[in-house]
Design a protein around this motif. Structure first.
Motif, PDB file in Angstrom:
ATOM      1  N   GLY A 258      -9.258 -22.474   3.860  1.00  0.00           N
ATOM      2  CA  GLY A 258      -8.228 -23.250   3.178  1.00  0.00           C
ATOM      3  C   GLY A 258      -6.853 -23.178   3.802  1.00  0.00           C
ATOM      4  O   GLY A 258      -5.883 -23.653   3.211  1.00  0.00           O
ATOM      5  N   ARG A 259      -6.736 -22.627   4.996  1.00  0.00           N
ATOM      6  CA  ARG A 259      -5.425 -22.562   5.659  1.00  0.00           C
ATOM      7  C   ARG A 259      -5.246 -23.820   6.487  1.00  0.00           C
ATOM      8  O   ARG A 259      -5.968 -24.050   7.439  1.00  0.00           O
ATOM      9  N   HIS A 260      -4.238 -24.584   6.147  1.00  0.00           N
ATOM     10  CA  HIS A 260      -4.055 -25.889   6.787  1.00  0.00           C
ATOM     11  C   HIS A 260      -3.381 -25.775   8.156  1.00  0.00           C
ATOM     12  O   HIS A 260      -3.552 -26.646   9.007  1.00  0.00           O
ATOM     13  N   LEU A 261      -2.582 -24.741   8.363  1.00  0.00           N
ATOM     14  CA  LEU A 261      -1.797 -24.633   9.590  1.00  0.00           C
ATOM     15  C   LEU A 261      -2.150 -23.411  10.431  1.00  0.00           C
ATOM     16  O   LEU A 261      -1.819 -23.377  11.617  1.00  0.00           O
ATOM     17  N   ARG A 262      -2.780 -22.403   9.847  1.00  0.00           N
ATOM     18  CA  ARG A 262      -3.055 -21.180  10.597  1.00  0.00           C
ATOM     19  C   ARG A 262      -4.390 -20.578  10.127  1.00  0.00           C
ATOM     20  O   ARG A 262      -4.413 -19.637   9.342  1.00  0.00           O
ATOM     21  N   PRO A 263      -5.511 -21.129  10.599  1.00  0.00           N
ATOM     22  CA  PRO A 263      -6.820 -20.656  10.137  1.00  0.00           C
ATOM     23  C   PRO A 263      -7.114 -19.247  10.629  1.00  0.00           C
ATOM     24  O   PRO A 263      -6.621 -18.828  11.676  1.00  0.00           O
ATOM     25  N   ARG A 264      -7.923 -18.550   9.863  1.00  0.00           N
ATOM     26  CA  ARG A 264      -8.363 -17.209  10.276  1.00  0.00           C
ATOM     27  C   ARG A 264      -9.793 -17.205  10.785  1.00  0.00           C
ATOM     28  O   ARG A 264     -10.192 -16.288  11.501  1.00  0.00           O
ATOM     29  N   HIS A 265     -10.573 -18.202  10.391  1.00  0.00           N
ATOM     30  CA  HIS A 265     -11.960 -18.283  10.828  1.00  0.00           C
ATOM     31  C   HIS A 265     -12.342 -19.738  11.023  1.00  0.00           C
ATOM     32  O   HIS A 265     -12.058 -20.584  10.165  1.00  0.00           O
ATOM     33  N   LEU A 266     -12.994 -20.031  12.125  1.00  0.00           N
ATOM     34  CA  LEU A 266     -13.539 -21.357  12.401  1.00  0.00           C
ATOM     35  C   LEU A 266     -14.934 -21.172  12.987  1.00  0.00           C
ATOM     36  O   LEU A 266     -15.178 -20.221  13.741  1.00  0.00           O
ATOM     37  N   TRP A 267     -15.837 -22.084  12.662  1.00  0.00           N
ATOM     38  CA  TRP A 267     -17.203 -22.006  13.174  1.00  0.00           C
ATOM     39  C   TRP A 267     -17.621 -23.350  13.759  1.00  0.00           C
ATOM     40  O   TRP A 267     -17.188 -24.405  13.299  1.00  0.00           O
ATOM     41  N   GLU A 268     -18.467 -23.295  14.767  1.00  0.00           N
ATOM     42  CA  GLU A 268     -19.110 -24.497  15.287  1.00  0.00           C
ATOM     43  C   GLU A 268     -20.579 -24.188  15.539  1.00  0.00           C
ATOM     44  O   GLU A 268     -20.912 -23.207  16.213  1.00  0.00           O
ATOM     45  N   ASP A 269     -21.435 -24.998  14.941  1.00  0.00           N
ATOM     46  CA  ASP A 269     -22.887 -24.817  15.031  1.00  0.00           C
ATOM     47  C   ASP A 269     -23.297 -23.391  14.675  1.00  0.00           C
ATOM     48  O   ASP A 269     -24.165 -22.778  15.313  1.00  0.00           O
ATOM     49  N   GLY A 270     -22.650 -22.859  13.648  1.00  0.00           N
ATOM     50  CA  GLY A 270     -23.014 -21.565  13.126  1.00  0.00           C
ATOM     51  C   GLY A 270     -22.401 -20.375  13.832  1.00  0.00           C
ATOM     52  O   GLY A 270     -22.557 -19.235  13.382  1.00  0.00           O
ATOM     53  N   GLN A 271     -21.676 -20.598  14.908  1.00  0.00           N
ATOM     54  CA  GLN A 271     -21.065 -19.506  15.666  1.00  0.00           C
ATOM     55  C   GLN A 271     -19.550 -19.535  15.475  1.00  0.00           C
ATOM     56  O   GLN A 271     -18.927 -20.599  15.562  1.00  0.00           O
ATOM     57  N   GLU A 272     -18.974 -18.353  15.221  1.00  0.00           N
ATOM     58  CA  GLU A 272     -17.523 -18.298  15.082  1.00  0.00           C
ATOM     59  C   GLU A 272     -16.870 -18.596  16.431  1.00  0.00           C
ATOM     60  O   GLU A 272     -17.314 -18.093  17.473  1.00  0.00           O
ATOM     61  N   ILE A 273     -15.835 -19.419  16.409  1.00  0.00           N
ATOM     62  CA  ILE A 273     -15.180 -19.848  17.642  1.00  0.00           C
ATOM     63  C   ILE A 273     -13.747 -19.345  17.677  1.00  0.00           C
ATOM     64  O   ILE A 273     -13.201 -18.877  16.671  1.00  0.00           O
ATOM     65  N   ALA A 274     -13.136 -19.436  18.860  1.00  0.00           N
ATOM     66  CA  ALA A 274     -11.781 -18.926  19.061  1.00  0.00           C
ATOM     67  C   ALA A 274     -10.788 -19.695  18.195  1.00  0.00           C
ATOM     68  O   ALA A 274     -10.901 -20.914  18.009  1.00  0.00           O
ATOM     69  N   LEU A 275      -9.799 -18.977  17.714  1.00  0.00           N
ATOM     70  CA  LEU A 275      -8.744 -19.578  16.910  1.00  0.00           C
ATOM     71  C   LEU A 275      -7.658 -20.151  17.819  1.00  0.00           C
ATOM     72  O   LEU A 275      -7.564 -19.774  18.992  1.00  0.00           O
ATOM     73  N   PRO A 276      -6.822 -21.055  17.311  1.00  0.00           N
ATOM     74  CA  PRO A 276      -5.691 -21.544  18.109  1.00  0.00           C
ATOM     75  C   PRO A 276      -4.811 -20.387  18.570  1.00  0.00           C
ATOM     76  O   PRO A 276      -4.594 -19.422  17.833  1.00  0.00           O
ATOM     77  N   GLN A 277      -4.313 -20.498  19.767  1.00  0.00           N
ATOM     78  CA  GLN A 277      -3.445 -19.455  20.313  1.00  0.00           C
ATOM     79  C   GLN A 277      -2.077 -19.489  19.647  1.00  0.00           C
ATOM     80  O   GLN A 277      -1.667 -20.499  19.080  1.00  0.00           O
ATOM     81  N   ALA A 278      -1.382 -18.363  19.704  1.00  0.00           N
ATOM     82  CA  ALA A 278      -0.033 -18.286  19.144  1.00  0.00           C
ATOM     83  C   ALA A 278       0.848 -19.368  19.767  1.00  0.00           C
ATOM     84  O   ALA A 278       0.889 -19.529  20.984  1.00  0.00           O
ATOM     85  N   GLY A 279       1.530 -20.117  18.931  1.00  0.00           N
ATOM     86  CA  GLY A 279       2.382 -21.198  19.399  1.00  0.00           C
ATOM     87  C   GLY A 279       1.660 -22.523  19.567  1.00  0.00           C
ATOM     88  O   GLY A 279       2.307 -23.562  19.753  1.00  0.00           O
ATOM     89  N   GLU A 280       0.343 -22.504  19.528  1.00  0.00           N
ATOM     90  CA  GLU A 280      -0.426 -23.740  19.657  1.00  0.00           C
ATOM     91  C   GLU A 280      -0.420 -24.489  18.328  1.00  0.00           C
ATOM     92  O   GLU A 280      -0.678 -23.912  17.274  1.00  0.00           O
ATOM     93  N   LYS A 281      -0.121 -25.766  18.382  1.00  0.00           N
ATOM     94  CA  LYS A 281      -0.025 -26.564  17.171  1.00  0.00           C
ATOM     95  C   LYS A 281      -1.416 -26.818  16.598  1.00  0.00           C
ATOM     96  O   LYS A 281      -2.324 -27.252  17.306  1.00  0.00           O
ATOM     97  N   TYR A 282      -1.581 -26.536  15.303  1.00  0.00           N
ATOM     98  CA  TYR A 282      -2.857 -26.757  14.624  1.00  0.00           C
ATOM     99  C   TYR A 282      -2.589 -27.337  13.245  1.00  0.00           C
ATOM    100  O   TYR A 282      -1.711 -26.879  12.521  1.00  0.00           O
ATOM    101  N   GLU A 283      -3.346 -28.340  12.891  1.00  0.00           N
ATOM    102  CA  GLU A 283      -3.309 -28.901  11.546  1.00  0.00           C
ATOM    103  C   GLU A 283      -4.746 -29.262  11.196  1.00  0.00           C
ATOM    104  O   GLU A 283      -5.458 -29.893  11.980  1.00  0.00           O
ATOM    105  N   ALA A 284      -5.203 -28.844  10.021  1.00  0.00           N
ATOM    106  CA  ALA A 284      -6.615 -28.904   9.698  1.00  0.00           C
ATOM    107  C   ALA A 284      -7.178 -30.322   9.728  1.00  0.00           C
ATOM    108  O   ALA A 284      -8.263 -30.553  10.272  1.00  0.00           O
TER     109      ALA A 284
END
Length: 374
Positions: free
Chosen positions: A165-191
């Motif tokens: 539920g974090r729109h700007l700074r996620p703590r966990h993301l998954w793709e095809d069942g595997q946890e994937i890298a989070l956005p780097q510090a300073g990298e713009k992210y919006e859910a």
């Protein structure tokens, strides 16, 4: 085909709708099977889009779908996040698949048999569809060994999942069942942007590798569910626009809905005495969130000027989240056109339940003095 269905809520009826489409496609001289896109908002009020009566909030892309399609006026669901999603994809009432506690049902031992196969994506795969998911998952069953179904068990070929539920700074993301890298510090992210990025990625790969097959895309936004978080450029376009207050906004929405041809009933009176037990108390609010916060829906003119400014800014952030989602819906529709799928795609849009007035302080917690929306 292009249909727009802004449902007050999602329902297990979707399964019947889609199977009816497929039965049409299986006649003696079947036309090309339509692609299916189901877009789900999270905690979006039924009058938040312009095509349903919004006064200031702008949703031009959703409105464009409505202008060329069908708007539902009576539609029902479970009224909550995870039961709706479970019913939507399984075709069962949530209690039948152990998604929602019910008095008298022994969920601890699983006396109600959980459904593990033949969910909507699996049924569509039987008809030759490729299936893709991007966004919120939140399919839960209240039996430990069946607490979380995976995307592959449900029948999706590919899935990008956000859950926290974090729109700007996620703590966990998954793709095809595997946890994937989070956005780097300073990298713009919006859910909402990220969800559509992955939905388009799957669409482009589908075009390259399975271009002749129909597809089902399930795109589940987390906007505008709390916490109120949005990019500042989106907030700025609404800053000060809601100082008229919620009393005036309600009247404007009733007027707009009458002009749009909806059946309109008398406004329900404000109920400042109603207070969900999980909400923060007024005493907790002023220590945990903001000294000018209010936890009740009281007449606007009874709020202090400082309280009005806080609530107007909160409404601006809410509007910013919906407008960003609307832009991303438009970007996905543009991708459908560019890839040649637009004319043969059925599009549904709805919310998982109605608007939420919860006032809580959980997960990362609110930082007193932080920039609102950050």
């Amino acid at each position: 085909f292009l249909y727009f269905i802004m449902m007050k809520n999602a329902s297990i009826l979707l399964l019947n709708c889609l199977l009816a489409l497929l039965s049409i496609s299986s006649c003696e001289s079947p036309p090309e099977k339509p692609n299916i896109v189901f877009i789900l908002a999270d905690d979006m009020g039924y009058s938040d889009p312009g095509c349903y009566g919004a006064e200031v909030l702008k949703t031009p892309n959703i409105d464009a779908l409505a202008a060329g399609g069908l708007r539902f006026t009576h539609f029902y669901n479970t009224g909550r996040c995870w039961p709706t999603r479970t019913s939507l994809l399984s075709g069962f009432y949530p209690h039948q698949v152990l998604s929602d506690p019910m008095p008298g049902v022994d969920y601890a031992t699983g006396t109600v048999a959980p459904v593990t196969q033949r969910w909507l994506p699996s049924l569509l795969k039987d008809q030759g569809y490729r299936t893709y998911h991007s966004g919120k998952w939140h399919i839960v069953r209240h039996v430990p060994e069946y607490s979380q179904l995976s995307h592959s068990e449900v029948g999706f070929d590919h899935s990008y999942r956000t859950e926290d539920g974090r729109h700007l700074r996620p703590r966990h993301l998954w793709e095809d069942g595997q946890e994937i890298a989070l956005p780097q510090a300073g990298e713009k992210y919006e859910a909402s942007v990220a969800i559509v990025d992955h939905a388009i990625k799957y669409l482009e790969a589908h075009k390259q590798r399975h271009g002749e097959d129909p597809f089902f895309t399930y795109m589940a936004f987390i906007a505008p569910h709390f916490p109120l978080q949005a990019m500042q450029e989106d907030i700025d376009r609404y800053r000060g626009k809601f100082l008229m207050g919620w009393d005036e906004i309600r009247k404007l929405r009733v007027k707009n809905r009458k002009e749009l041809g909806f059946e309109v009933h008398a406004l329900h009176p404000l109920e400042p005495g109603r207070f969900a037990p999980w909400n923060l108390s007024p005493e907790e609010l002023v220590t945990q969130i903001d000294p000018d916060e209010t936890g009740r829906a009281i007449p606007w003119d009874q709020l202090s000027r400082e309280q009005q400014e806080v609530q107007a800014l909160k409404m601006a952030i809410h509007a910013a989240m919906i407008t960003r989602m609307d832009r991303e819906v438009g970007r996905f529709m543009d991708a459908l056109k560019e890839l040649g799928y637009y004319e043969n795609t059925v599009v549904f849009f709805c919310s998982d339940n109605g608007a939420s007035t919860e006032i809580m302080n959980r997960a990362d917690k609110h930082t007193l003095g932080a920039t609102p929306g950050s």
